[in-house]
Motif scaffolding. Structure first.
Motif, PDB file in Angstrom:
ATOM      1  N   LEU A  47       0.877  -1.131  -0.074  1.00 28.11           N
ATOM      2  CA  LEU A  47      -0.011  -0.042   0.152  1.00 28.11           C
ATOM      3  C   LEU A  47       0.943   1.200  -0.087  1.00 28.11           C
ATOM      4  CD1 LEU A  47      -3.013   0.932   0.158  1.00 28.11           C
ATOM      5  CD2 LEU A  47      -2.619   1.087   2.486  1.00 28.11           C
ATOM      6  N   ALA A  48       2.033   0.887   0.381  1.00 22.29           N
ATOM      7  CA  ALA A  48       2.828   2.315   0.581  1.00 22.29           C
ATOM      8  C   ALA A  48       3.898   2.440  -0.552  1.00 22.29           C
ATOM      9  CB  ALA A  48       3.614   2.383   2.002  1.00 22.29           C
ATOM     10  N   VAL A  49       4.165   1.385  -1.096  1.00 27.11           N
ATOM     11  CA  VAL A  49       5.013   1.605  -2.281  1.00 27.11           C
ATOM     12  C   VAL A  49       4.237   1.677  -3.765  1.00 27.11           C
ATOM     13  CG1 VAL A  49       7.073   0.336  -1.345  1.00 27.11           C
ATOM     14  CG2 VAL A  49       5.234  -1.048  -2.760  1.00 27.11           C
ATOM     15  N   GLY A  50       3.358   1.305  -3.743  1.00 25.40           N
ATOM     16  CA  GLY A  50       2.345   1.504  -4.955  1.00 25.40           C
ATOM     17  C   GLY A  50       2.580   0.387  -5.901  1.00 25.40           C
ATOM     18  N   THR A  51       2.666   0.719  -7.239  1.00 23.03           N
ATOM     19  CA  THR A  51       2.740  -0.299  -8.310  1.00 23.03           C
ATOM     20  C   THR A  51       3.860   0.432  -9.467  1.00 23.03           C
ATOM     21  OG1 THR A  51       1.050   0.335  -9.473  1.00 23.03           O
ATOM     22  CG2 THR A  51       0.522  -1.343  -7.900  1.00 23.03           C
ATOM     23  N   PRO A  52       4.204  -0.235 -10.124  1.00 26.01           N
ATOM     24  CA  PRO A  52       5.114   0.249 -11.225  1.00 26.01           C
ATOM     25  C   PRO A  52       4.210   1.482 -12.236  1.00 26.01           C
ATOM     26  CG  PRO A  52       5.367  -2.063 -11.253  1.00 26.01           C
ATOM     27  CD  PRO A  52       4.593  -1.952 -10.462  1.00 26.01           C
ATOM     28  N   ALA A  53       2.882   1.102 -12.115  1.00 26.08           N
ATOM     29  CA  ALA A  53       1.967   2.066 -12.930  1.00 26.08           C
ATOM     30  C   ALA A  53       1.887   3.477 -12.110  1.00 26.08           C
ATOM     31  CB  ALA A  53       0.808   1.381 -13.558  1.00 26.08           C
ATOM     32  N   ALA A  54       1.764   3.154 -10.906  1.00 22.20           N
ATOM     33  CA  ALA A  54       1.503   4.187  -9.774  1.00 22.20           C
ATOM     34  C   ALA A  54       2.181   4.232  -8.708  1.00 22.20           C
ATOM     35  CB  ALA A  54      -0.067   4.214  -9.448  1.00 22.20           C
ATOM     36  N   PRO A  55       3.407   4.551  -9.065  1.00 24.47           N
ATOM     37  CA  PRO A  55       4.506   4.391  -7.761  1.00 24.47           C
ATOM     38  C   PRO A  55       4.297   5.487  -6.568  1.00 24.47           C
ATOM     39  CG  PRO A  55       5.484   5.564  -9.568  1.00 24.47           C
ATOM     40  CD  PRO A  55       4.131   4.961 -10.103  1.00 24.47           C
ATOM     41  N   LEU A  56       4.331   5.096  -5.411  1.00 26.77           N
ATOM     42  CA  LEU A  56       4.119   6.137  -4.111  1.00 26.77           C
ATOM     43  C   LEU A  56       5.529   6.236  -3.467  1.00 26.77           C
ATOM     44  CD1 LEU A  56       0.726   4.729  -3.185  1.00 26.77           C
ATOM     45  CD2 LEU A  56       1.087   6.623  -4.433  1.00 26.77           C
ATOM     46  N   MET A  57       5.567   5.795  -2.347  1.00 25.16           N
ATOM     47  CA  MET A  57       7.122   5.957  -1.476  1.00 25.16           C
ATOM     48  C   MET A  57       8.151   4.829  -2.214  1.00 25.16           C
ATOM     49  SD  MET A  57       5.771   6.233   2.507  1.00 25.16           S
ATOM     50  CE  MET A  57       4.727   7.393   2.934  1.00 25.16           C
ATOM     51  N   SER A  58       9.255   5.133  -2.047  1.00 22.11           N
ATOM     52  CA  SER A  58      10.203   4.328  -2.493  1.00 22.11           C
ATOM     53  C   SER A  58      10.493   3.225  -1.729  1.00 22.11           C
ATOM     54  CB  SER A  58      11.548   5.052  -2.844  1.00 22.11           C
ATOM     55  OG  SER A  58      12.256   5.241  -1.763  1.00 22.11           O
ATOM     56  N   GLY A  59      11.014   1.902  -2.066  1.00 22.39           N
ATOM     57  CA  GLY A  59      11.109   0.869  -1.197  1.00 22.39           C
ATOM     58  C   GLY A  59      12.347   1.275  -0.091  1.00 22.39           C
ATOM     59  N   TYR A 111       6.781  -4.635  -7.289  1.00 19.71           N
ATOM     60  CA  TYR A 111       6.312  -5.408  -8.649  1.00 19.71           C
ATOM     61  C   TYR A 111       5.585  -6.599  -8.638  1.00 19.71           C
ATOM     62  CZ  TYR A 111      10.444  -2.357  -9.730  1.00 19.71           C
ATOM     63  OH  TYR A 111      10.951  -1.390 -10.140  1.00 19.71           O
ATOM     64  N   VAL A 112       5.504  -7.198  -7.316  1.00 23.31           N
ATOM     65  CA  VAL A 112       4.609  -8.360  -6.995  1.00 23.31           C
ATOM     66  C   VAL A 112       3.409  -7.880  -5.916  1.00 23.31           C
ATOM     67  CG1 VAL A 112       6.182  -9.946  -7.664  1.00 23.31           C
ATOM     68  CG2 VAL A 112       5.882  -9.357  -5.429  1.00 23.31           C
ATOM     69  N   GLU A 113       2.283  -8.538  -6.200  1.00 25.55           N
ATOM     70  CA  GLU A 113       1.193  -8.339  -5.231  1.00 25.55           C
ATOM     71  C   GLU A 113       1.534  -8.926  -3.863  1.00 25.55           C
ATOM     72  OE1 GLU A 113      -2.261  -9.860  -7.028  1.00 25.55           O
ATOM     73  OE2 GLU A 113      -2.674  -8.008  -8.276  1.00 25.55           O
ATOM     74  N   ALA A 114       0.824  -8.404  -2.966  1.00 22.60           N
ATOM     75  CA  ALA A 114       1.089  -9.043  -1.470  1.00 22.60           C
ATOM     76  C   ALA A 114       0.710 -10.303  -1.263  1.00 22.60           C
ATOM     77  CB  ALA A 114       0.398  -7.953  -0.528  1.00 22.60           C
ATOM     78  N   VAL A 115      -0.210 -10.575  -2.279  1.00 21.10           N
ATOM     79  CA  VAL A 115      -0.820 -12.077  -1.968  1.00 21.10           C
ATOM     80  C   VAL A 115       0.327 -13.162  -2.530  1.00 21.10           C
ATOM     81  CG1 VAL A 115      -2.317 -13.818  -2.956  1.00 21.10           C
ATOM     82  CG2 VAL A 115      -3.237 -11.611  -2.180  1.00 21.10           C
ATOM     83  N   HIS A 116       1.001 -12.755  -3.638  1.00 23.36           N
ATOM     84  CA  HIS A 116       1.739 -13.501  -4.005  1.00 23.36           C
ATOM     85  C   HIS A 116       3.111 -13.567  -3.369  1.00 23.36           C
ATOM     86  CE1 HIS A 116       4.558 -15.043  -7.417  1.00 23.36           C
ATOM     87  NE2 HIS A 116       5.384 -14.344  -6.732  1.00 23.36           N
ATOM     88  N   ALA A 117       3.516 -12.475  -2.623  1.00 23.64           N
ATOM     89  CA  ALA A 117       4.697 -12.350  -1.849  1.00 23.64           C
ATOM     90  C   ALA A 117       4.561 -13.021  -0.600  1.00 23.64           C
ATOM     91  CB  ALA A 117       4.970 -10.614  -1.394  1.00 23.64           C
ATOM     92  N   SER A 118       3.144 -13.270  -0.159  1.00 23.02           N
ATOM     93  CA  SER A 118       3.039 -13.853   1.109  1.00 23.02           C
ATOM     94  C   SER A 118       3.196 -15.472   1.014  1.00 23.02           C
ATOM     95  CB  SER A 118       1.544 -13.716   1.463  1.00 23.02           C
ATOM     96  OG  SER A 118       1.205 -12.434   1.525  1.00 23.02           O
ATOM     97  N   VAL A 119       2.973 -16.026  -0.147  1.00 23.48           N
ATOM     98  CA  VAL A 119       3.320 -17.446  -0.369  1.00 23.48           C
ATOM     99  C   VAL A 119       4.991 -17.340  -0.462  1.00 23.48           C
ATOM    100  CG1 VAL A 119       3.131 -19.430  -1.734  1.00 23.48           C
ATOM    101  CG2 VAL A 119       1.221 -17.644  -1.695  1.00 23.48           C
ATOM    102  N   ILE A 120       5.644 -16.802  -0.987  1.00 25.63           N
ATOM    103  CA  ILE A 120       7.262 -16.746  -0.879  1.00 25.63           C
ATOM    104  C   ILE A 120       7.763 -16.769   0.423  1.00 25.63           C
ATOM    105  CG2 ILE A 120       9.294 -16.030  -2.101  1.00 25.63           C
ATOM    106  CD1 ILE A 120       7.282 -17.015  -4.046  1.00 25.63           C
ATOM    107  N   ILE A 121       7.159 -15.741   1.193  1.00 22.14           N
ATOM    108  CA  ILE A 121       7.503 -15.699   2.435  1.00 22.14           C
ATOM    109  C   ILE A 121       7.359 -16.854   3.469  1.00 22.14           C
ATOM    110  CG2 ILE A 121       7.381 -14.253   4.729  1.00 22.14           C
ATOM    111  CD1 ILE A 121       8.885 -12.863   2.303  1.00 22.14           C
ATOM    112  N   GLY A 122       6.452 -17.801   2.964  1.00 19.31           N
ATOM    113  CA  GLY A 122       6.391 -19.156   3.607  1.00 19.31           C
ATOM    114  C   GLY A 122       7.267 -19.933   3.773  1.00 19.31           C
ATOM    115  N   ALA A 123       8.739 -19.620   2.825  1.00 16.49           N
ATOM    116  CA  ALA A 123       9.989 -20.198   3.316  1.00 16.49           C
ATOM    117  C   ALA A 123      10.536 -19.808   4.737  1.00 16.49           C
ATOM    118  CB  ALA A 123      10.817 -20.108   2.158  1.00 16.49           C
ATOM    119  N   LEU A 124      10.031 -18.676   5.289  1.00 12.95           N
ATOM    120  CA  LEU A 124      11.006 -18.359   6.458  1.00 12.95           C
ATOM    121  C   LEU A 124      10.955 -19.254   7.472  1.00 12.95           C
ATOM    122  CD1 LEU A 124      12.253 -15.979   7.867  1.00 12.95           C
ATOM    123  CD2 LEU A 124      10.024 -14.935   8.249  1.00 12.95           C
TER     124      LEU A 124
END
Length: 307
Positions: free
Chosen positions: A28-40, A96-109
């Protein structure tokens, strides 16, 4: 399972519930490539700088003793993992990726945290425990490959997320070890204060120059106050009470919780493939919790006379 183990799991789950909002709020804070907001970069350094300033006040209010000389190196490694590495890599990826997508990747933690914890605390998880953790991590990698669209190659944002996982595991492992002899709240506070000479100027340098919506500032406030500070109070205490290897498996529910938050907050879609993999990963936590974790055998003491 004794009372201390149950308390550790309960506190660990509280920390995970707080952390589960991190990815949706960061997106929500960084936005998307099409509509960037704050930088990472600003999200990572800014949240750490704010939490570091709060930590100074907290350490003074609680009259915290200065860490021992031997504690500074583990504190630096804790800071490298959870103050710099995870926030930066995850914030950059979430543009560059949705939070839903990132949530699964973080499952390796959980598996990564368990591996670091086993090495640091000389614990010996059973074969069944590692099979459960490995199955969950394999599901995460398979999901990333299927969603990448490249067939056999991961998206660069997935690589950033995996780097974030590695950093968090190191930070969790060393922070948990410090929590055995320091108050859990003081561990993250000292790590944040130690980082302030870098995070504060970098936050000012990368701060937004253009106006951003209030929703982005609200999301930034959450990751600064809760994700970077309060969540660690519960998380490190839970790891210290219940053991890093076992409590770390509670993180397997984090992807599912993050998805539940991301759908209403961001309007993201939870497709059947993502839901299947999230539930499959979640299932491994219940099996993993039942697998034994043993302390490593002590080396026999040899006296000078015996030598």
């Amino acid at each position: 399972m004794n009372v201390q183990d149950r308390q550790g799991l309960a506190l660990g789950f509280a920390g995970v519930a707080i952390f589960a909002l991190t990815l949706p709020m960061t997106r929500l804070a960084v936005g998307t490539p099409a509509a960037p907001l704050m930088s990472g970069w600003f999200i990572a350094f800014g949240r750490a700088a704010i939490a570091g300033l709060l930590s100074i006040a907290f350490l003074l209010a609680t009259r915290a003793a200065r860490p021992r000389r031997a504690d500074w190196a583990p504190l630096a490694l804790t800071a490298a993992g959870v103050v710099f590495g995870f926030p930066l890599f995850s914030s950059l990826a979430l543009r560059y990726v949705e939070a839903v997508h990132a949530s699964v990747i973080i499952g390796a933690l959980p598996l990564a945290t368990a591996l670091v914890g086993a090495l640091l605390h000389r614990q010996r998880p059973s074969v069944g425990f590692w099979l459960c953790g490995s199955a969950g991590s394999a599901l995460v990698i398979l999901y990333a490959l299927l969603k990448s669209g490249n067939g056999v190659a991961l998206h660069f944002a997935d690589l950033l997320l995996l780097a974030a996982v590695a950093c968090a595991a190191v930070g969790y492992g060393y922070g948990a070890r410090l929590s055995q002899r320091m108050r859990a709240e003081h561990v993250i506070c000292w790590a944040l204060v130690l980082s302030l000479p870098l995070t504060a100027p970098l936050a000012l340098w990368t701060a937004p120059r253009a106006a951003v919506p209030a929703s982005a500032w609200f999301a930034f406030g959450y990751v600064a106050l809760f994700s970077m500070w309060i969540g660690f109070f519960a998380w490190y205490r839970g790891l210290a009470l219940g053991g890093t290897v076992r409590v770390s498996q509670v993180q397997l529910v984090q992807p599912f919780l993050s998805m539940l938050f991301a759908v209403p907050l961001l309007g993201e879609r939870l497709d059947a493939l993502t839901l299947f993999f999230a539930l499959a990963v979640l299932a491994t936590v219940f099996a993993g919790k039942k697998m034994p974790v043993h302390a490593a055998p002590r080396r026999p003491h040899v006296s000078l006379e015996q030598a």
